[in-house]
Write an enzyme that holds these catalytic residues in place. Sequence first.
Site, PDB file in Angstrom:
ATOM      1  CB  SER A 138      -0.893   0.006   1.247  1.00  0.00           C
ATOM      2  OG  SER A 138      -1.568   1.244   1.370  1.00  0.00           O
ATOM      3  CE1 TYR A 151      -4.739  -2.528   4.804  1.00  0.00           C
ATOM      4  CE2 TYR A 151      -3.572  -0.521   4.187  1.00  0.00           C
ATOM      5  CZ  TYR A 151      -4.175  -1.708   3.836  1.00  0.00           C
ATOM      6  OH  TYR A 151      -4.223  -2.100   2.509  1.00  0.00           O
TER       7      TYR A 151
END
Length: 250
Positions: A138, A151
């Site tokens: 990400s 996350y």
Amino acid sequence: MQQERVALVTGATSGIGVEIARQLAERGFRVVVSGRSAERGREVEESLGERVRFVRAELTAEGAASRLVADAVAAFGRLDVLVNNAAIDHTGDLLEVGEDEIRSTFETNTFAAMNLLIAAARRMRDQGDGGAIINITSRLASIGVPTMGIYSASKGAMLAFTRAAAIDLAQYGIRVNAVAPGMTRTPLYQEWLDGLPDPEAEAERVAAAIPMGRIAEPADVAAVVSFLASPEAAYLTGTSIPVEGGYLAK
């Protein structure tokens, strides 16, 4: 006669994973798609055609990585490419995050992906002709965003592991790279948007923060994965390719 190459794509029953599987199948791969939902998996299998086989997997279960690799090999005879795409989201006030939330996020996004990389690499080593592993991380592995700390950390760990594994596995001809998407138009994104007071205004705000003026489509991410899985990327390993419209360049 050269054997057809085989790819395993996790988290492939919706969003980016489905598009990755589609593009790899179009490039001539046999593709094993995995996910937790048998219903969605069968739908993906039917929609993508005979080159694709669905295998249900709960990746956080003990021994799941070895079983999934064995199932992929049983389906098509070998394994040449792994795409570690399965992940869960996590948002929340950092000071209110509980230990169970941290643990469950890392179990899926980090530990399961690490175990699968190792299981797949063992198979590729034993086959003796190399392979490619692509970890979907990400943009948040490289930047800080409020409420996304857990996350981000789970994906940042995978970015570090990508680089380390690339060094360890180069001797076997196994390439390990990462693809780091930014905001992408997936069902999860749409669900998040629909839950906001003014979805249209938020969508415009998100797009305006990206130099290219739009969020990514799943096909944008899948195209980079397909390249990294191909012979054209034969000299790339240990790298991370951002697919985020220039967001990190600001």
